[in-house]
Design an enzyme around this catalytic site. Structure first.
Site, PDB file in Angstrom:
ATOM      1  N   ASP A  92       9.243   9.923   7.471  1.00 36.25           N
ATOM      2  CA  ASP A  92      10.371  10.651   6.851  1.00 36.25           C
ATOM      3  C   ASP A  92      10.029  12.073   6.446  1.00 36.25           C
ATOM      4  O   ASP A  92      10.868  12.776   5.902  1.00 36.25           O
ATOM      5  CB  ASP A  92      10.875   9.883   5.632  1.00 36.25           C
ATOM      6  CG  ASP A  92       9.882   9.927   4.474  1.00 36.25           C
ATOM      7  OD1 ASP A  92       8.665  10.074   4.744  1.00 36.25           O
ATOM      8  OD2 ASP A  92      10.308   9.821   3.313  1.00 36.25           O
ATOM      9  N   LYS A 100      -1.730  13.383   0.533  1.00 39.78           N
ATOM     10  CA  LYS A 100      -2.467  12.144   0.781  1.00 39.78           C
ATOM     11  C   LYS A 100      -1.679  11.112   1.573  1.00 39.78           C
ATOM     12  O   LYS A 100      -2.197  10.045   1.871  1.00 39.78           O
ATOM     13  CB  LYS A 100      -2.879  11.518  -0.554  1.00 39.78           C
ATOM     14  CG  LYS A 100      -3.904  12.336  -1.325  1.00 39.78           C
ATOM     15  CD  LYS A 100      -4.479  11.548  -2.481  1.00 39.78           C
ATOM     16  CE  LYS A 100      -3.420  11.232  -3.517  1.00 39.78           C
ATOM     17  NZ  LYS A 100      -3.976  10.476  -4.666  1.00 39.78           N
ATOM     18  N   LEU A 104      -4.906   3.414  -1.369  1.00 40.81           N
ATOM     19  CA  LEU A 104      -6.285   3.443  -0.895  1.00 40.81           C
ATOM     20  C   LEU A 104      -7.087   4.409  -1.760  1.00 40.81           C
ATOM     21  O   LEU A 104      -6.550   5.407  -2.257  1.00 40.81           O
ATOM     22  CB  LEU A 104      -6.343   3.888   0.572  1.00 40.81           C
ATOM     23  CG  LEU A 104      -5.654   2.990   1.596  1.00 40.81           C
ATOM     24  CD1 LEU A 104      -5.791   3.591   3.001  1.00 40.81           C
ATOM     25  CD2 LEU A 104      -6.222   1.588   1.580  1.00 40.81           C
ATOM     26  N   LEU A 149       0.842  -1.187   0.000  1.00 34.62           N
ATOM     27  CA  LEU A 149       0.000   0.000   0.000  1.00 34.62           C
ATOM     28  C   LEU A 149       0.881   1.242   0.000  1.00 34.62           C
ATOM     29  O   LEU A 149       1.632   1.488   0.944  1.00 34.62           O
ATOM     30  CB  LEU A 149      -0.907   0.003   1.234  1.00 34.62           C
ATOM     31  CG  LEU A 149      -1.910  -1.155   1.339  1.00 34.62           C
ATOM     32  CD1 LEU A 149      -2.680  -1.078   2.640  1.00 34.62           C
ATOM     33  CD2 LEU A 149      -2.857  -1.165   0.145  1.00 34.62           C
ATOM     34  N   ASN A 161       8.360  13.148   4.036  1.00 34.49           N
ATOM     35  CA  ASN A 161       8.448  13.254   2.572  1.00 34.49           C
ATOM     36  C   ASN A 161       9.879  13.466   2.074  1.00 34.49           C
ATOM     37  O   ASN A 161      10.097  13.974   0.972  1.00 34.49           O
ATOM     38  CB  ASN A 161       7.550  14.397   2.064  1.00 34.49           C
ATOM     39  CG  ASN A 161       7.001  14.095   0.683  1.00 34.49           C
ATOM     40  OD1 ASN A 161       6.849  12.945   0.292  1.00 34.49           O
ATOM     41  ND2 ASN A 161       6.689  15.149  -0.061  1.00 34.49           N
ATOM     42  N   LEU A 202      -0.461   9.188   4.537  1.00 37.76           N
ATOM     43  CA  LEU A 202      -1.036   8.990   5.867  1.00 37.76           C
ATOM     44  C   LEU A 202      -0.051   8.272   6.775  1.00 37.76           C
ATOM     45  O   LEU A 202       0.841   7.550   6.310  1.00 37.76           O
ATOM     46  CB  LEU A 202      -2.325   8.166   5.763  1.00 37.76           C
ATOM     47  CG  LEU A 202      -3.436   8.742   4.884  1.00 37.76           C
ATOM     48  CD1 LEU A 202      -4.607   7.762   4.811  1.00 37.76           C
ATOM     49  CD2 LEU A 202      -3.895  10.096   5.392  1.00 37.76           C
ATOM     50  N   GLY A 262       4.176   0.546   4.690  1.00 42.65           N
ATOM     51  CA  GLY A 262       5.569   0.933   4.897  1.00 42.65           C
ATOM     52  C   GLY A 262       5.769   1.622   6.240  1.00 42.65           C
ATOM     53  O   GLY A 262       5.151   2.661   6.510  1.00 42.65           O
TER      54      GLY A 262
END
Length: 308
Positions: free
Chosen positions: A216, A250, A238, A192, A218, A252, A212
């Site tokens: 981090d 997006k 998702l 996912l 991003n 999460l 995962g």
């Protein structure tokens, strides 16, 4: 003549000694009173306070003894009350974490903890808290999933050992040091990731979905998708964009993805699952009404096809 002189000399010595002793005693008595007064005058304020405190301590000796007896009696009464109502403690524990009648599902959710070397210790600790939340929510769920923690080691394990030593006694969870590809067959895996072009419309109970374990901010964009491709396993995101409009990105947190899956398994609705889990700071708003097809869908426990 000599004998009389000797007796007189002895008597004279005895009388003189008595006089001396009497004078000495009298002097000591007078000197003691005067000495005490003089001593009190020479004592400092701190010394006088210390003497008064010591005197008070001695005066209250019996009172302290009685207080100790009272405390012992109180403890005996408390122990007796606990023995008489033995269920009270269990009821309080149950109240802290209500547990519904659980109907476990065969759906497998894995957290991939193989990103340990890419995170700072502060982010590892955030991941640790997210995993704790996943564990707690799964234990409380009416339809818990099969929860796996894989590639556990490094900083994360150290944080768990230091901050949450009870993790070794966790129940209803499978913890592995091995990589998830060594735990589940590759053909059954779906990673996912919000970077995947594939939209997950249904859950397939024959599949194992991987989240995962990376915090981090991003800094490593696309790394989970790249890893899924490198391993040659399926990937999907998702269907967030189909139901929710958000002010933020997006991506999460691990526990949010986990909880959304749990909510979907229970409610059978992606829309309800998203809005029951997403935090207010995400600014989530309904994008479109829920489609009739989703309302009329069969039980999510039934095997479904995963869109790839």
């Amino acid at each position: 003549m000599d004998g009389d002189d000797s007796l007189k000399s002895d008597d004279s010595k005895l009388v003189n000694n008595n006089i001396i002793n009497h004078n000495t005693n009298t002097t000591e008595d007078v000197g003691g009173e005067d000495g005490q007064a003089a001593e009190e005058q020479t004592l400092s304020k701190r010394q006088r306070k210390k003497l008064l405190k010591q005197q008070k301590w001695e005066d209250e000796r019996e009172l302290r003894k009685q207080r100790r007896k009272d405390r012992k009696q109180q403890r005996r009464l408390e122990r007796q009350n606990q023995e008489d109502g033995g269920d009270a403690r269990d009821q309080r524990r149950a109240g802290k974490r209500p547990r519904q009648e659980a109907a476990p599902t065969s759906l497998r959710l894995l957290v991939d903890c193989s990103f340990d070397d890419l995170m700072l210790i502060k982010d590892v600790r955030k991941l640790h808290k997210q995993i704790q939340r996943c564990y707690a929510e799964n234990r409380r769920a009416s339809r818990p999933v099969q929860f796996y923690l894989t590639s556990l080691g490094g900083q994360l394990k150290q944080s768990m050992d230091e901050k949450d030593k009870g993790w070794i006694n966790w129940k209803d969870i499978i913890i592995k040091l091995e990589h998830f590809t060594e735990v589940v067959d590759k053909d059954d895996l779906v990673y996912l990731t919000s970077d995947s072009p594939n939209i997950l419309t249904e859950l397939d109970l024959k599949k194992a979905y991987v989240i995962g374990g990376l915090v981090d901010h991003n800094h490593h964009k696309g790394i989970t998708l790249d890893r899924a491709k490198a391993l040659g396993i399926c990937h999907a995101q998702l269907p967030l964009g189909s139901f929710v409009q958000m002010n933020s990105r997006k991506v999460l947190a691990v526990n949010h993805v986990f909880e959304i899956i749990l909510a979907y398994v229970e409610k059978g609705s992606w829309r309800d699952a998203f809005f029951s889990v997403l935090p207010p700071r995400k600014g989530a708003k309904a994008l479109v009404p829920e489609t009739p097809d989703e309302d009329e869908r069969s039980d999510p426990d039934a095997p479904q096809t995963t869109q790839k």
